[in-house]
Design a protein around this motif. Sequence first.
Motif, PDB file in Angstrom:
ATOM      1  N   HIS A  90      -0.815  12.119  11.097  1.00  0.00           N
ATOM      2  CA  HIS A  90      -1.790  11.786  10.067  1.00  0.00           C
ATOM      3  C   HIS A  90      -1.161  10.712   9.189  1.00  0.00           C
ATOM      4  O   HIS A  90      -0.137  10.953   8.563  1.00  0.00           O
ATOM      5  N   ILE A  91      -1.782   9.542   9.155  1.00  0.00           N
ATOM      6  CA  ILE A  91      -1.290   8.439   8.338  1.00  0.00           C
ATOM      7  C   ILE A  91      -2.337   8.180   7.263  1.00  0.00           C
ATOM      8  O   ILE A  91      -3.502   7.915   7.565  1.00  0.00           O
ATOM      9  N   TYR A  92      -1.908   8.279   6.012  1.00  0.00           N
ATOM     10  CA  TYR A  92      -2.788   8.026   4.876  1.00  0.00           C
ATOM     11  C   TYR A  92      -2.342   6.727   4.221  1.00  0.00           C
ATOM     12  O   TYR A  92      -1.184   6.583   3.838  1.00  0.00           O
ATOM     13  N   LEU A  93      -3.262   5.779   4.102  1.00  0.00           N
ATOM     14  CA  LEU A  93      -2.969   4.479   3.498  1.00  0.00           C
ATOM     15  C   LEU A  93      -3.930   4.259   2.332  1.00  0.00           C
ATOM     16  O   LEU A  93      -5.130   4.542   2.451  1.00  0.00           O
ATOM     17  N   PRO A 136       0.829  -1.209   0.000  1.00  0.00           N
ATOM     18  CA  PRO A 136       0.000   0.000   0.000  1.00  0.00           C
ATOM     19  C   PRO A 136       0.866   1.265   0.000  1.00  0.00           C
ATOM     20  O   PRO A 136       2.005   1.250   0.439  1.00  0.00           O
ATOM     21  N   ILE A 137       0.272   2.314  -0.523  1.00  0.00           N
ATOM     22  CA  ILE A 137       0.931   3.616  -0.470  1.00  0.00           C
ATOM     23  C   ILE A 137       0.633   4.217   0.885  1.00  0.00           C
ATOM     24  O   ILE A 137      -0.495   4.145   1.376  1.00  0.00           O
ATOM     25  N   GLU A 138       1.631   4.806   1.506  1.00  0.00           N
ATOM     26  CA  GLU A 138       1.419   5.464   2.789  1.00  0.00           C
ATOM     27  C   GLU A 138       2.061   6.838   2.765  1.00  0.00           C
ATOM     28  O   GLU A 138       3.085   7.055   2.121  1.00  0.00           O
ATOM     29  N   VAL A 139       1.419   7.760   3.426  1.00  0.00           N
ATOM     30  CA  VAL A 139       1.947   9.102   3.597  1.00  0.00           C
ATOM     31  C   VAL A 139       1.772   9.436   5.064  1.00  0.00           C
ATOM     32  O   VAL A 139       0.707   9.217   5.641  1.00  0.00           O
ATOM     33  N   VAL A 140       2.815   9.952   5.683  1.00  0.00           N
ATOM     34  CA  VAL A 140       2.754  10.302   7.102  1.00  0.00           C
ATOM     35  C   VAL A 140       3.053  11.795   7.240  1.00  0.00           C
ATOM     36  O   VAL A 140       4.050  12.283   6.706  1.00  0.00           O
ATOM     37  N   VAL A 141       2.177  12.492   7.938  1.00  0.00           N
ATOM     38  CA  VAL A 141       2.366  13.913   8.183  1.00  0.00           C
ATOM     39  C   VAL A 141       2.280  14.137   9.685  1.00  0.00           C
ATOM     40  O   VAL A 141       1.307  13.734  10.320  1.00  0.00           O
ATOM     41  N   GLU A 142       3.309  14.764  10.250  1.00  0.00           N
ATOM     42  CA  GLU A 142       3.271  15.113  11.668  1.00  0.00           C
ATOM     43  C   GLU A 142       2.817  16.553  11.794  1.00  0.00           C
ATOM     44  O   GLU A 142       3.267  17.431  11.056  1.00  0.00           O
ATOM     45  N   ASP A 143       1.920  16.791  12.731  1.00  0.00           N
ATOM     46  CA  ASP A 143       1.336  18.111  12.914  1.00  0.00           C
ATOM     47  C   ASP A 143       1.214  18.384  14.411  1.00  0.00           C
ATOM     48  O   ASP A 143       0.173  18.121  15.005  1.00  0.00           O
ATOM     49  N   GLY A 144       2.299  18.856  15.038  1.00  0.00           N
ATOM     50  CA  GLY A 144       2.277  19.132  16.476  1.00  0.00           C
ATOM     51  C   GLY A 144       2.102  17.860  17.277  1.00  0.00           C
ATOM     52  O   GLY A 144       2.985  17.013  17.307  1.00  0.00           O
TER      53      GLY A 144
END
Length: 177
Positions: free
Chosen positions: A111-114, A99-107
């Motif tokens: 946010h993990i997008y799969l 799967p494609i994953e994108v991880v964004v840290e925000d404070g």
Amino acid sequence: MKLLRIILLLYLFIINACEEAIYKFDNVNDPFNMDLEPPALFFHPSEIKTFVNSNDSLEVYGYKLDSSAAAHLEIIYDYGSIIVDSVSPGPFFQNSNDPIEVVVEDGNKIHIYLYYLPDLMMDQNTGGTWSLAKIYFSTTNAAGTYGLEFGSNTKLRNAENDSVRINTFGIGSIHVQ
């Protein structure tokens, strides 16, 4: 006489083989012992005991989820309690492709997008109880108990981009000594 003995042994074997297994459902990390109403998302383990300046991990699990094609996991934690080192996708969205994953840290949020990568046969997974993601983290130099919870932006979608129902969101904690 020998034939009678063989029949008797066979009879006893069949009778004993048909007995139902007795299981103990006493593992606190089993979803049905966590007061979760499926379909649900939860942290595994729900409680982590670790030490200052150490590395550890936890998984985000789905419990009896319906078929899904994508997920946005918003995880809220106490700011400064951990440092996210990396995230890897679990088997929930694996197919013939990873799967494609994108991880964004925000404070204090991750946010993990799969995204499920479809093939010619399927455009979403079959659902069920699987790990969606594994989060590797480091603890900071502050001892204490820190909470983990799912944010309101946590959502799963099916191949038609419709919301996948989630009844219960488990909570977790990290105990740093």
